[in-house]
Design a protein around this motif. Structure first.
Motif, short mmCIF file in Angstrom:
data_model
loop_
_atom_site.label_atom_id
_atom_site.label_comp_id
_atom_site.label_asym_id
_atom_site.label_seq_id
_atom_site.Cartn_x
_atom_site.Cartn_y
_atom_site.Cartn_z
N GLU A 1 29.08 6.86 -52.15
CA GLU A 1 29.07 5.47 -52.59
C GLU A 1 27.99 4.65 -51.91
O GLU A 1 27.35 3.81 -52.53
N ILE A 2 27.76 4.91 -50.63
CA ILE A 2 26.72 4.19 -49.90
C ILE A 2 25.35 4.47 -50.52
O ILE A 2 24.55 3.55 -50.71
N GLN A 3 25.09 5.73 -50.85
CA GLN A 3 23.81 6.07 -51.48
C GLN A 3 23.66 5.32 -52.81
O GLN A 3 22.59 4.78 -53.10
N ALA A 4 24.72 5.29 -53.59
CA ALA A 4 24.67 4.61 -54.88
C ALA A 4 24.46 3.11 -54.70
O ALA A 4 23.67 2.48 -55.42
N LEU A 5 25.14 2.53 -53.72
CA LEU A 5 24.98 1.09 -53.45
C LEU A 5 23.55 0.78 -53.03
O LEU A 5 22.98 -0.23 -53.47
N ARG A 6 22.98 1.62 -52.20
CA ARG A 6 21.60 1.37 -51.74
C ARG A 6 20.61 1.42 -52.88
O ARG A 6 19.64 0.66 -52.90
N LYS A 7 20.84 2.30 -53.84
CA LYS A 7 19.96 2.36 -55.01
C LYS A 7 20.17 1.14 -55.90
O LYS A 7 19.21 0.53 -56.36
N THR A 8 21.43 0.81 -56.14
CA THR A 8 21.76 -0.29 -57.05
C THR A 8 21.30 -1.64 -56.51
O THR A 8 20.79 -2.47 -57.25
N TYR A 9 21.51 -1.86 -55.21
CA TYR A 9 21.22 -3.17 -54.62
C TYR A 9 20.02 -3.15 -53.68
O TYR A 9 19.95 -3.92 -52.73
N ALA A 10 19.07 -2.28 -53.95
CA ALA A 10 17.88 -2.17 -53.10
C ALA A 10 17.12 -3.49 -53.00
O ALA A 10 16.55 -3.80 -51.95
N ASP A 11 17.14 -4.28 -54.06
CA ASP A 11 16.41 -5.55 -54.07
C ASP A 11 17.30 -6.75 -53.72
O ASP A 11 16.84 -7.89 -53.82
N ASP A 12 18.54 -6.50 -53.35
CA ASP A 12 19.48 -7.58 -53.07
C ASP A 12 20.26 -7.27 -51.78
O ASP A 12 21.42 -6.85 -51.83
N PRO A 13 19.64 -7.46 -50.62
CA PRO A 13 20.26 -7.07 -49.36
C PRO A 13 21.58 -7.79 -49.05
O PRO A 13 22.47 -7.21 -48.44
N GLU A 14 21.72 -9.02 -49.50
CA GLU A 14 22.97 -9.74 -49.24
C GLU A 14 24.14 -9.11 -49.98
O GLU A 14 25.21 -8.91 -49.41
N THR A 15 23.94 -8.80 -51.24
CA THR A 15 25.00 -8.16 -52.03
C THR A 15 25.28 -6.77 -51.48
O THR A 15 26.44 -6.35 -51.40
N LEU A 16 24.24 -6.06 -51.07
CA LEU A 16 24.41 -4.74 -50.48
C LEU A 16 25.31 -4.82 -49.25
O LEU A 16 26.24 -4.03 -49.10
N LYS A 17 25.06 -5.80 -48.38
CA LYS A 17 25.88 -5.99 -47.19
C LYS A 17 27.34 -6.22 -47.55
O LYS A 17 28.24 -5.64 -46.95
N GLU A 18 27.57 -7.08 -48.53
CA GLU A 18 28.94 -7.39 -48.96
C GLU A 18 29.64 -6.14 -49.50
O GLU A 18 30.79 -5.88 -49.16
N LYS A 19 28.94 -5.39 -50.33
CA LYS A 19 29.52 -4.18 -50.92
C LYS A 19 29.80 -3.14 -49.84
O LYS A 19 30.84 -2.47 -49.87
N GLN A 20 28.90 -3.01 -48.87
CA GLN A 20 29.11 -2.05 -47.79
C GLN A 20 30.28 -2.48 -46.90
O GLN A 20 31.05 -1.64 -46.45
N ARG A 21 30.40 -3.76 -46.67
CA ARG A 21 31.52 -4.28 -45.87
C ARG A 21 32.85 -3.98 -46.57
O ARG A 21 33.81 -3.53 -45.94
N ALA A 22 32.90 -4.21 -47.89
CA ALA A 22 34.11 -3.93 -48.65
C ALA A 22 34.43 -2.42 -48.63
O ALA A 22 35.60 -2.03 -48.48
N LEU A 23 33.41 -1.60 -48.76
CA LEU A 23 33.60 -0.16 -48.70
C LEU A 23 34.11 0.25 -47.32
O LEU A 23 35.00 1.10 -47.20
N GLY A 24 33.57 -0.36 -46.28
CA GLY A 24 34.01 -0.07 -44.91
C GLY A 24 35.49 -0.37 -44.71
O GLY A 24 36.22 0.41 -44.09
N LYS A 25 35.94 -1.49 -45.25
CA LYS A 25 37.37 -1.84 -45.14
C LYS A 25 38.23 -0.83 -45.88
O LYS A 25 39.29 -0.43 -45.39
N LYS A 26 37.78 -0.42 -47.05
CA LYS A 26 38.51 0.57 -47.85
C LYS A 26 38.63 1.89 -47.08
O LYS A 26 39.71 2.46 -46.97
N VAL A 27 37.51 2.35 -46.55
CA VAL A 27 37.49 3.61 -45.81
C VAL A 27 38.35 3.51 -44.55
O VAL A 27 39.10 4.44 -44.23
N PHE A 28 38.28 2.39 -43.85
CA PHE A 28 39.09 2.17 -42.65
C PHE A 28 40.57 2.36 -42.98
O PHE A 28 41.29 3.05 -42.26
N ASN A 29 41.02 1.75 -44.07
CA ASN A 29 42.43 1.86 -44.45
C ASN A 29 42.80 3.27 -44.88
O ASN A 29 43.89 3.76 -44.58
N GLN A 30 41.89 3.95 -45.58
CA GLN A 30 42.16 5.33 -45.98
C GLN A 30 42.31 6.23 -44.76
O GLN A 30 43.21 7.07 -44.70
#
Length: 109
Positions: free
Chosen positions: A60-89
């Motif tokens: 998912e991180i690889q996909a996010l980096r490709k999708t949001y390569a030109d939008d670092p703020e959105t990338l950060k938000e998406k990675q943060r959300a993914l981090g919370k999901k993984v933490f809980n899993q």
């Protein structure tokens, strides 16, 4: 003609090196799973569950980096959300106490 062959060869070499330099999600997930398994003495079932969570995470991180390569703020938000999901899993697999042990280990190392 000779210059064209050299140019094509160099281009191919650069592309090949670029692709091989990117770590595969499975390789990164295995390294993570092996480390946490050793540190926390996880059983096979727990270790496999952690591996699968991490493969999904790194993919998912690889996909996010490709999708949001030109939008670092959105990338950060998406990675943060993914981090919370993984933490809980991970917490669901190893429990709160061992997750705290893992956190303490990682902060020392």
């Amino acid at each position: 003609m000779k210059k064209l062959k050299i140019l094509l060869t160099m281009s191919f070499l650069m592309i090949t090196l670029g692709l091989s330099a990117q770590p595969k999600p499975e390789k990164k997930a295995k390294k993570f799973a092996d480390e946490i398994t050793e540190v926390l003495s996880l059983n096979k079932k727990e270790s496999q569950a952690i591996y699968e969570i991490q493969v999904e995470r790194f993919t998912e991180i690889q996909a996010l980096r490709k999708t949001y390569a030109d939008d670092p703020e959105t990338l950060k938000e998406k990675q943060r959300a993914l981090g919370k999901k993984v933490f809980n899993q991970v917490k669901n697999v190893i429990g709160k106490e061992r997750q705290q042990q893992w956190k303490a280990y990682k902060s020392k190392n």
